[in-house]
Design a protein around this motif. Structure first.
Motif, PDB file in Angstrom:
ATOM      1  N   MET A  93       0.844  -1.181   0.000  1.00  0.00           N
ATOM      2  CA  MET A  93       0.000   0.000   0.000  1.00  0.00           C
ATOM      3  C   MET A  93       0.892   1.248   0.000  1.00  0.00           C
ATOM      4  N   ARG A  94       0.477   2.256  -0.750  1.00  0.00           N
ATOM      5  CA  ARG A  94       1.229   3.508  -0.788  1.00  0.00           C
ATOM      6  C   ARG A  94       0.964   4.308   0.478  1.00  0.00           C
ATOM      7  N   VAL A  95       2.040   4.662   1.186  1.00  0.00           N
ATOM      8  CA  VAL A  95       1.913   5.450   2.412  1.00  0.00           C
ATOM      9  C   VAL A  95       2.806   6.681   2.312  1.00  0.00           C
ATOM     10  N   GLU A  96       2.408   7.728   3.004  1.00  0.00           N
ATOM     11  CA  GLU A  96       3.183   8.962   2.963  1.00  0.00           C
ATOM     12  C   GLU A  96       4.470   8.808   3.769  1.00  0.00           C
ATOM     13  N   VAL A  97       5.549   9.341   3.228  1.00  0.00           N
ATOM     14  CA  VAL A  97       6.855   9.331   3.886  1.00  0.00           C
ATOM     15  C   VAL A  97       7.122  10.741   4.389  1.00  0.00           C
ATOM     16  N   PRO A  98       7.522  10.914   5.644  1.00  0.00           N
ATOM     17  CA  PRO A  98       7.848  12.262   6.132  1.00  0.00           C
ATOM     18  C   PRO A  98       8.899  12.904   5.232  1.00  0.00           C
ATOM     19  N   LEU A  99       8.721  14.184   4.941  1.00  0.00           N
ATOM     20  CA  LEU A  99       9.623  14.847   4.007  1.00  0.00           C
ATOM     21  C   LEU A  99      11.079  14.787   4.448  1.00  0.00           C
ATOM     22  N   ARG A 100      11.325  14.747   5.743  1.00  0.00           N
ATOM     23  CA  ARG A 100      12.713  14.674   6.211  1.00  0.00           C
ATOM     24  C   ARG A 100      13.377  13.353   5.818  1.00  0.00           C
ATOM     25  N   HIS A 101      12.571  12.345   5.436  1.00  0.00           N
ATOM     26  CA  HIS A 101      13.101  11.055   4.999  1.00  0.00           C
ATOM     27  C   HIS A 101      12.994  10.855   3.489  1.00  0.00           C
ATOM     28  N   ALA A 102      12.565  11.869   2.759  1.00  0.00           N
ATOM     29  CA  ALA A 102      12.347  11.717   1.313  1.00  0.00           C
ATOM     30  C   ALA A 102      13.618  11.276   0.589  1.00  0.00           C
ATOM     31  N   TYR A 103      14.773  11.777   1.004  1.00  0.00           N
ATOM     32  CA  TYR A 103      16.028  11.441   0.331  1.00  0.00           C
ATOM     33  C   TYR A 103      16.323   9.945   0.394  1.00  0.00           C
ATOM     34  N   LYS A 104      15.805   9.259   1.421  1.00  0.00           N
ATOM     35  CA  LYS A 104      16.067   7.838   1.581  1.00  0.00           C
ATOM     36  C   LYS A 104      15.442   7.002   0.467  1.00  0.00           C
ATOM     37  N   LEU A 105      14.479   7.573  -0.226  1.00  0.00           N
ATOM     38  CA  LEU A 105      13.851   6.842  -1.322  1.00  0.00           C
ATOM     39  C   LEU A 105      14.779   6.710  -2.517  1.00  0.00           C
ATOM     40  N   ILE A 106      15.705   7.672  -2.702  1.00  0.00           N
ATOM     41  CA  ILE A 106      16.547   7.647  -3.899  1.00  0.00           C
ATOM     42  C   ILE A 106      18.042   7.635  -3.625  1.00  0.00           C
ATOM     43  N   ASN A 107      18.460   7.621  -2.366  1.00  0.00           N
ATOM     44  CA  ASN A 107      19.899   7.724  -2.123  1.00  0.00           C
ATOM     45  C   ASN A 107      20.669   6.459  -2.479  1.00  0.00           C
ATOM     46  N   HIS A 108      19.990   5.392  -2.892  1.00  0.00           N
ATOM     47  CA  HIS A 108      20.687   4.199  -3.376  1.00  0.00           C
ATOM     48  C   HIS A 108      20.829   4.200  -4.901  1.00  0.00           C
ATOM     49  N   GLY A 109      20.455   5.306  -5.536  1.00  0.00           N
ATOM     50  CA  GLY A 109      20.713   5.507  -6.962  1.00  0.00           C
ATOM     51  C   GLY A 109      19.853   4.754  -7.944  1.00  0.00           C
ATOM     52  N   PRO A 110      18.553   4.602  -7.705  1.00  0.00           N
ATOM     53  CA  PRO A 110      17.730   3.836  -8.644  1.00  0.00           C
ATOM     54  C   PRO A 110      17.433   4.591  -9.937  1.00  0.00           C
ATOM     55  N   THR A 111      17.180   3.828 -10.977  1.00  0.00           N
ATOM     56  CA  THR A 111      16.631   4.390 -12.204  1.00  0.00           C
ATOM     57  C   THR A 111      15.194   4.801 -11.912  1.00  0.00           C
ATOM     58  N   THR A 112      14.761   5.894 -12.512  1.00  0.00           N
ATOM     59  CA  THR A 112      13.435   6.426 -12.210  1.00  0.00           C
ATOM     60  C   THR A 112      12.601   6.599 -13.472  1.00  0.00           C
ATOM     61  N   LEU A 113      11.313   6.744 -13.268  1.00  0.00           N
ATOM     62  CA  LEU A 113      10.387   7.168 -14.307  1.00  0.00           C
ATOM     63  C   LEU A 113       9.897   8.554 -13.898  1.00  0.00           C
ATOM     64  N   VAL A 114      10.168   9.547 -14.727  1.00  0.00           N
ATOM     65  CA  VAL A 114       9.778  10.924 -14.422  1.00  0.00           C
ATOM     66  C   VAL A 114       8.500  11.235 -15.189  1.00  0.00           C
ATOM     67  N   THR A 115       7.460  11.627 -14.457  1.00  0.00           N
ATOM     68  CA  THR A 115       6.202  12.011 -15.100  1.00  0.00           C
ATOM     69  C   THR A 115       6.017  13.512 -15.005  1.00  0.00           C
ATOM     70  N   SER A 116       5.331  14.048 -16.015  1.00  0.00           N
ATOM     71  CA  SER A 116       5.087  15.485 -16.089  1.00  0.00           C
ATOM     72  C   SER A 116       3.734  15.712 -16.744  1.00  0.00           C
ATOM     73  N   ALA A 117       3.183  16.903 -16.550  1.00  0.00           N
ATOM     74  CA  ALA A 117       1.886  17.228 -17.149  1.00  0.00           C
ATOM     75  C   ALA A 117       1.754  18.737 -17.290  1.00  0.00           C
ATOM     76  N   ALA A 118       1.210  19.156 -18.435  1.00  0.00           N
ATOM     77  CA  ALA A 118       0.919  20.578 -18.677  1.00  0.00           C
ATOM     78  C   ALA A 118       0.058  20.683 -19.928  1.00  0.00           C
ATOM     79  N   GLY A 119      -0.822  21.653 -19.947  1.00  0.00           N
ATOM     80  CA  GLY A 119      -1.628  21.919 -21.134  1.00  0.00           C
ATOM     81  C   GLY A 119      -2.445  20.745 -21.609  1.00  0.00           C
ATOM     82  N   GLY A 120      -2.937  19.911 -20.688  1.00  0.00           N
ATOM     83  CA  GLY A 120      -3.759  18.771 -21.069  1.00  0.00           C
ATOM     84  C   GLY A 120      -2.975  17.565 -21.550  1.00  0.00           C
ATOM     85  N   ARG A 121      -1.659  17.625 -21.536  1.00  0.00           N
ATOM     86  CA  ARG A 121      -0.811  16.492 -21.938  1.00  0.00           C
ATOM     87  C   ARG A 121      -0.020  15.994 -20.743  1.00  0.00           C
TER      88      ARG A 121
END
Length: 198
Positions: A1-29
């Motif tokens: 289940m997706r749970v919120e991570v305290p912002l002070r721990h946000a860096y722990k999600l990526i500090n092991h160097g994973p490949t990511t999928l970056v999503t973006s949205a603007a102008g209906g796209r």
């Protein structure tokens, strides 16, 4: 289940160097792209870096909206991760073409990719010189989420579900999976007997 991570721990999600999928949205796209060059920069406030080429469709959407999401795909998503890095979304809906399911983010317009194990909702910081010279985006994390099956008490525990390990892109379609977890004793004098898949 997706749970919120305290912002002070946000860096722990990526500090092991994973490949990511970056999503973006603007102008209906909306769009998704693979990025191996995303990293933690600061903890308070939480900030990250992301290298995203100026000629990419994702970059144009981020420049317009000032927002994006960093999603952490699993080894079960290796094919779509590779596909997201090979095709442009400028002419077609890449999210639909890749068969990705999305969910609404909490604080930005860009979508979350379902099936991932971590998500960082980000707002672009005003650093145009870095963007122009190095294609380096600096962003503040405004919300962080993780799959509680593998992110527990502020740390990754992939031994609980090895198929949910994150990916690390090497080159030319070669990936590594997050590896063995090794803990060093608090006194620094040896490795704890517990080792597990990270």
């Amino acid at each position: 289940m997706r749970v919120e991570v305290p912002l002070r721990h946000a860096y722990k999600l990526i500090n092991h160097g994973p490949t990511t999928l970056v999503t973006s949205a603007a102008g209906g796209r909306s769009n998704v792209m693979a990025s191996a060059w995303v990293g933690a920069l600061d903890t308070d406030p939480p900030r990250i870096t992301a290298v995203i080429s100026a000629d990419s469709f994702t970059r144009s959407l981020i420049e317009k909206s000032g927002e994006f999401v960093v999603n952490l795909p699993t080894i079960e998503m290796v094919e779509v991760t590779l596909g997201a890095g090979k095709v442009s979304g400028r002419e077609a809906d890449k999210i639909a073409a890749l068969g990705l399911k999305t969910a609404d983010a909490g604080r930005v317009a860009a979508p979350l990719i379902e099936g991932c194990v971590g998500w960082l909702e980000c707002r672009l910081l005003d650093e145009p010189a870095m963007r122009e010279r190095y294609d380096l985006l600096l962003a503040e994390v405004v919300a962080a989420w993780a799959d509680d099956r593998v992110f527990v008490d502020g740390a990754w525990h992939f031994e609980a579900a090895p198929r949910l390990r994150t990916l690390h892109h090497v080159a030319k379609g070669i990936f590594l999976a997050s590896g063995e977890r090794i803990e060093v004793r608090a006194d620094g004098k040896g490795v704890l007997p517990r080792a597990a898949v990270l």
